[in-house]
Design a protein around this motif. Structure first.
Motif, PDB file in Angstrom:
ATOM      1  N   ASP A  88       7.801  -6.440  64.757  1.00 37.29           N
ATOM      2  CA  ASP A  88       6.969  -7.568  65.171  1.00 37.29           C
ATOM      3  C   ASP A  88       5.520  -7.397  64.723  1.00 37.29           C
ATOM      4  OD1 ASP A  88       8.993  -8.917  66.275  1.00 37.29           O
ATOM      5  OD2 ASP A  88       8.595  -8.317  68.347  1.00 37.29           O
ATOM      6  N   GLN A  89       5.102  -6.148  64.565  1.00 34.07           N
ATOM      7  CA  GLN A  89       3.719  -5.894  64.180  1.00 34.07           C
ATOM      8  C   GLN A  89       3.475  -6.141  62.692  1.00 34.07           C
ATOM      9  OE1 GLN A  89       1.403  -5.144  66.546  1.00 34.07           O
ATOM     10  NE2 GLN A  89       3.134  -5.581  67.878  1.00 34.07           N
ATOM     11  N   ILE A  90       4.534  -6.116  61.934  1.00 37.29           N
ATOM     12  CA  ILE A  90       4.350  -6.265  60.486  1.00 37.29           C
ATOM     13  C   ILE A  90       5.288  -7.357  59.980  1.00 37.29           C
ATOM     14  CG2 ILE A  90       4.222  -5.031  58.286  1.00 37.29           C
ATOM     15  CD1 ILE A  90       4.238  -2.415  59.866  1.00 37.29           C
ATOM     16  N   ILE A  91       5.000  -8.553  60.353  1.00 40.41           N
ATOM     17  CA  ILE A  91       5.801  -9.669  59.841  1.00 40.41           C
ATOM     18  C   ILE A  91       4.957 -10.347  58.780  1.00 40.41           C
ATOM     19  CG2 ILE A  91       7.140 -11.696  60.450  1.00 40.41           C
ATOM     20  CD1 ILE A  91       7.186 -10.696  63.314  1.00 40.41           C
ATOM     21  N   THR A  92       4.942  -9.731  57.623  1.00 42.25           N
ATOM     22  CA  THR A  92       4.032 -10.148  56.570  1.00 42.25           C
ATOM     23  C   THR A  92       4.247 -11.603  56.173  1.00 42.25           C
ATOM     24  OG1 THR A  92       4.351  -7.889  55.793  1.00 42.25           O
ATOM     25  CG2 THR A  92       3.057  -9.356  54.402  1.00 42.25           C
ATOM     26  N   GLU A  93       5.506 -11.993  56.124  1.00 44.35           N
ATOM     27  CA  GLU A  93       5.806 -13.360  55.699  1.00 44.35           C
ATOM     28  C   GLU A  93       5.120 -14.388  56.604  1.00 44.35           C
ATOM     29  OE1 GLU A  93       9.841 -14.478  56.087  1.00 44.35           O
ATOM     30  OE2 GLU A  93       9.594 -16.336  54.970  1.00 44.35           O
ATOM     31  N   LYS A  94       5.095 -14.067  57.879  1.00 46.20           N
ATOM     32  CA  LYS A  94       4.456 -14.970  58.853  1.00 46.20           C
ATOM     33  C   LYS A  94       2.978 -15.190  58.481  1.00 46.20           C
ATOM     34  CE  LYS A  94       3.404 -15.103  63.841  1.00 46.20           C
ATOM     35  NZ  LYS A  94       2.006 -14.778  63.866  1.00 46.20           N
ATOM     36  N   TYR A  95       2.302 -14.093  58.140  1.00 49.16           N
ATOM     37  CA  TYR A  95       0.885 -14.204  57.776  1.00 49.16           C
ATOM     38  C   TYR A  95       0.715 -15.094  56.562  1.00 49.16           C
ATOM     39  CZ  TYR A  95       0.678  -9.966  60.636  1.00 49.16           C
ATOM     40  OH  TYR A  95       0.804  -9.060  61.642  1.00 49.16           O
ATOM     41  N   VAL A  96       1.628 -14.907  55.595  1.00 52.01           N
ATOM     42  CA  VAL A  96       1.514 -15.672  54.356  1.00 52.01           C
ATOM     43  C   VAL A  96       1.728 -17.155  54.623  1.00 52.01           C
ATOM     44  CG1 VAL A  96       2.482 -16.018  52.058  1.00 52.01           C
ATOM     45  CG2 VAL A  96       2.263 -13.701  52.973  1.00 52.01           C
ATOM     46  N   ILE A  97       2.781 -17.468  55.341  1.00 51.48           N
ATOM     47  CA  ILE A  97       3.100 -18.878  55.592  1.00 51.48           C
ATOM     48  C   ILE A  97       2.014 -19.536  56.450  1.00 51.48           C
ATOM     49  CG2 ILE A  97       4.763 -20.433  56.674  1.00 51.48           C
ATOM     50  CD1 ILE A  97       5.619 -19.223  53.970  1.00 51.48           C
ATOM     51  N   GLU A  98       1.528 -18.841  57.440  1.00 49.83           N
ATOM     52  CA  GLU A  98       0.459 -19.415  58.276  1.00 49.83           C
ATOM     53  C   GLU A  98      -0.814 -19.663  57.458  1.00 49.83           C
ATOM     54  OE1 GLU A  98       1.686 -17.759  62.698  1.00 49.83           O
ATOM     55  OE2 GLU A  98       0.008 -16.827  61.631  1.00 49.83           O
ATOM     56  N   HIS A  99      -1.032 -18.833  56.466  1.00 52.18           N
ATOM     57  CA  HIS A  99      -2.166 -19.045  55.566  1.00 52.18           C
ATOM     58  C   HIS A  99      -2.013 -20.392  54.852  1.00 52.18           C
ATOM     59  CE1 HIS A  99      -5.096 -18.098  52.347  1.00 52.18           C
ATOM     60  NE2 HIS A  99      -4.218 -18.707  51.564  1.00 52.18           N
ATOM     61  N   TYR A 100      -0.823 -20.647  54.318  1.00 51.69           N
ATOM     62  CA  TYR A 100      -0.616 -21.891  53.563  1.00 51.69           C
ATOM     63  C   TYR A 100      -0.671 -23.120  54.467  1.00 51.69           C
ATOM     64  CZ  TYR A 100       0.461 -19.288  49.373  1.00 51.69           C
ATOM     65  OH  TYR A 100       0.351 -18.466  48.277  1.00 51.69           O
ATOM     66  N   LEU A 101      -0.178 -22.965  55.672  1.00 52.49           N
ATOM     67  CA  LEU A 101      -0.191 -24.104  56.598  1.00 52.49           C
ATOM     68  C   LEU A 101      -1.551 -24.261  57.273  1.00 52.49           C
ATOM     69  CD1 LEU A 101       3.300 -23.592  58.319  1.00 52.49           C
ATOM     70  CD2 LEU A 101       2.711 -25.153  56.461  1.00 52.49           C
ATOM     71  N   ARG A 102      -2.411 -23.299  57.083  1.00 51.16           N
ATOM     72  CA  ARG A 102      -3.738 -23.243  57.726  1.00 51.16           C
ATOM     73  C   ARG A 102      -3.623 -23.248  59.257  1.00 51.16           C
ATOM     74  NH1 ARG A 102      -7.867 -23.656  54.175  1.00 51.16           N
ATOM     75  NH2 ARG A 102      -9.366 -24.081  55.834  1.00 51.16           N
ATOM     76  N   THR A 103      -2.547 -22.656  59.708  1.00 49.11           N
ATOM     77  CA  THR A 103      -2.398 -22.520  61.159  1.00 49.11           C
ATOM     78  C   THR A 103      -2.789 -21.110  61.610  1.00 49.11           C
ATOM     79  OG1 THR A 103      -0.086 -21.889  60.839  1.00 49.11           O
ATOM     80  CG2 THR A 103      -0.537 -24.213  61.325  1.00 49.11           C
ATOM     81  N   GLY A 104      -3.047 -20.261  60.650  1.00 48.18           N
ATOM     82  CA  GLY A 104      -3.425 -18.880  60.991  1.00 48.18           C
ATOM     83  C   GLY A 104      -4.583 -18.431  60.135  1.00 48.18           C
TER      84      GLY A 104
END
Lengths: 411, 300
Positions: free
Chosen positions: A200-216
């Motif tokens: 859960d601490q290293i869900i890299t894909e989540k960071y990437v996708i949130e970057h594109y959606l501008r939700t993170g």
């Protein structure tokens, strides 16, 4: 005779001379000053209008083109493309809200080539990377799909008449570095595993996708090429946000300045030449500037790079780095967001990395950095986002004159 | 109303001048009938010249005229004129104090009147953001007050119409103004109707030293009228109304955006000329005396 007249009208002559002297010393309008120094906020009266700048370039007419993003609708996944033209005085000239059907998710840099300004974007349906270009007067926007299957563009630069593109392959979870010609043809391309992980601490894909959606969090992706021909990208690799060096062919990178999962890495990368970079890094919310750093071999950890700590910056602050030249000095200008909601400019000597001075732009409303360039008149132009009335995101430009820049650099 | 006062004042001066002239012509006739002795000739000659030193002070009101307008906010979808600054002229009272040094010669005075002048003027502008739902909008009002301190160096020519106890005069000249200090006060207020109701707010004023935003000096023309009243003990009371007409820009064209704080709140100085009307009261003392008893003979 003349001397008699002069004596007679001595008082009158003295009076005229006094008026002439006063008029000569008075402050006069000077269009040059208006170009050298200005501040502009481009406002839209619509309540739900939302714009954010990505990059800016000066045009041959002395004006500016700003590449930005815009909110499409409440339910849209990606930001739309927004282009703005300002004149040499920073006044609004024209804007284009590119339809989502043409492309979404604009990506910098805004790159000048011949008479056009290029940037990357994405097809809203296929998510395929596209090369877009626009002329200096914002007459037309043209879009060309990148050949092959490059999706999710993240960062781009232009060197040797080719584009260097960092993109994300969501199917194979890869950070992909590619070299493209101006027609969108792929000359080189290589992907590197981002390291998705199950922790859960290293869900890299989540960071990437949130970057594109501008939700993170907005990650400071970067791509470029060094003098020795090695390409570099600042992106996710092997579970960490890292600066990766590669020839874009080999399966393994040549070198990696490793971050620490999403907690540490480089927030700004500017190539200076040879093996030297101007860097900034983030580490567990702290920020450090490294004006002039040779990247050692052997996969070093960026957390060991040290640097000047900047506690006044927001946690994990975005940083833009510019190499600026004056008549006698080469300088590095770091720009970032301060906790007091201003844009902080930090001036360093490029040769020695010595801090020279700082300056803060904006007040009252929040201001955030997006881009800074050196202008043809030797000054600086800083582009950012401000929130008018504390809430409406609008694009702003600060123009700093050559004299002011020299003053900042102690000249 | 101000115009009426000005007309009334001019009328009073004209009436006084007329009365004094009549009185003087009567006195002249008597004088013609009597022969001047040597002493009175010397005294008259002496009185052809005089130095005066005085002090006066009073309030002033300012007005600015815009030569060229500047703004930080550049609209993309509405008319820029809707956010133009609105100046309020002669609305904020300033003050001034003057030292007067004048040389009198045959009815004319050359007068140098170094003055410390504190001027104030104000302007405001408004921004609106509207939603598709008409009730959902936000209005911001920016109010800017400028306080300027100048050392004014005027050189004037005065003409005394009469030579009695009451001496009305007119004056005209030029002045140079050196900027000493400047302060800008920005107050933001507004109505936020986006939160479900009308939320009126007023932020704390932003007070910024703004000397760099103004020209170090400017110049202008000066004209006015006044009255001197001779108290008979070598002191003249002075009442003076003067109008300074600015001829050059008071804003710094180079440093217009140099204050990051003011640029940040969206304020940029226009190119302006400053007019100023001042009313002062004071007194004048002669510097040349006929005898050790400080007699000036100017006892009418």
């Amino acid at each position: 005779m003349i001397s008699v007249m002069l004596k007679k009208y001595y008082s009158l002559l003295l009076f005229v001379w006094g008026v002439w002297l006063l008029a000569g010393c008075s402050e006069k309008s000077n269009p040059t000053f208006d170009q050298q120094n200005f501040a502009s906020i481009f406002d839209n009266s619509k309540f739900d209008a939302s714009y954010f700048p990505i990059d800016m370039r000066e045009t041959p007419d002395g004006g500016y083109i700003v590449l930005g993003g815009r909110r499409l609708s409440e339910n849209s996944d990606f930001a739309g493309i927004y282009l703005l033209k300002a004149d040499q005085y920073g006044k609004f000239v024209k804007e284009i809200e590119v339809p989502a059907s043409t492309g979404v998710y604009p990506v910098g840099k805004l790159m000048e080539y011949q008479t056009k300004y290029y940037f990357f974007c994405m097809d809203a349906q296929s998510l395929q990377a596209q090369i877009a270009n626009v002329d200096a007067l914002l007459e037309t926007v043209s879009v060309t799909p990148v050949q092959g299957n490059l999706t999710y563009p993240a960062a781009a630069s232009f060197a040797n008449n080719n584009f260097i593109l960092l993109s994300y392959n969501n199917n194979d979870k890869l950070s992909v570095i590619s070299v493209l010609n101006t027609d969108g043809g792929i000359l080189k391309s290589k992907g590197y595993d981002i390291g998705v992980g199950s922790d859960d601490q290293i869900i890299t894909e989540k960071y990437v996708i949130e970057h594109y959606l501008r939700t993170g969090r907005q990650w400071p992706f970067e791509a470029g090429v060094m003098a020795n021909g090695l390409y570099y990208f600042n992106g996710f690799y092997n579970y960490t946000f890292s600066l990766v060096f590669t020839n874009a062919s080999s399966d393994e990178p040549s070198n990696v300045a490793q971050g620490q999962s999403d907690k540490g890495g480089l927030s700004g990368v500017s190539y200076l030449g040879a093996n030297k970079f101007a860097l900034s890094r983030f580490s567990y919310g702290n920020n450090y500037f490294l004006p002039g750093k040779d990247i050692p071999g052997g996969d070093p950890a960026s957390s060991d790079f040290g640097g000047f700590t900047l506690p006044e910056l927001v946690p994990d602050a975005p940083v833009k780095i510019l190499q600026a030249k004056t008549d006698t000095k080469n300088a590095l200008v770091y720009a970032s967001n301060t906790k007091s909601k201003q844009i902080g400019l930090y001036f360093y000597e490029q040769e020695t990395g010595t801090f020279i001075s700082s300056r803060y732009l904006g007040f009252s409303n929040p201001y955030e950095i997006a881009s800074l360039i050196q202008t043809s008149d030797g000054g600086l132009a800083v582009c950012g986002t401000t929130y008018l009335a504390g809430r409406f995101p609008r694009i702003c430009i600060f123009k700093i004159s050559k004299d002011e820049l020299n003053g900042q650099l102690g000249q | 109303m101000k115009r009426r006062y000005l007309v009334l004042l001019l009328f009073l001066i004209a009436a006084t001048v007329n009365a004094q002239e009549k009185k003087r012509s009567g006195a002249d006739k008597k004088r013609k009938s009597a022969a001047y002795n040597k002493k009175s000739k010397e005294d008259d000659k002496f009185l052809e010249k005089q130095w005066w030193l005085g002090f006066k002070a009073g309030p002033n009101l300012s007005k600015v005229s815009v030569d060229k307008s500047y703004a930080v906010v550049s609209p993309t979808n509405y008319d820029p004129s809707t956010i133009d600054k609105t100046y309020k002229n002669f609305s904020l009272m300033g003050s001034q104090a003057t030292i007067e040094v004048s040389f009198y010669f045959k009815g004319f005075l050359i007068s140098f009147q170094p003055t410390y002048q504190r001027s104030r003027f104000e302007y405001s502008n408004q921004f609106n953001w509207m939603d598709t739902i008409p009730e959902h909008n936000v209005t911001l009002n920016y109010h800017q007050e400028q306080k300027l301190s100048y050392a004014i160096l005027p050189l004037l020519v005065k003409y005394d119409f009469l030579h009695g106890r009451l001496r009305p005069y007119v004056q005209a000249g030029i002045y140079s103004a050196l900027l000493l200090d400047a302060t800008t006060i920005v107050t933001v207020s507004g109505v936020d109707q986006a939160s479900g109701g009308a939320n009126e707010f007023k932020n704390e004023p932003v007070i910024v030293g703004s000397k760099d935003l103004f020209a170090k000096s400017h110049w202008g023309l000066l004209g006015g009228v006044g009255l001197n009243y001779n108290l008979g003990n070598n002191v003249r009371l002075n009442f003076d109304v003067s109008y300074k007409y600015g001829m050059s820009n008071i804003s710094s064209t180079k440093n217009r955006y140099s204050s990051d704080r003011l640029s940040g709140v969206g304020d940029a100085m226009d190119d302006l000329t400053l007019d100023n009307v001042a009313v002062t009261l004071g007194c004048l003392f002669p510097l040349r005396f006929l005898s050790s008893g400080f007699k000036t003979l100017d006892k009418k």
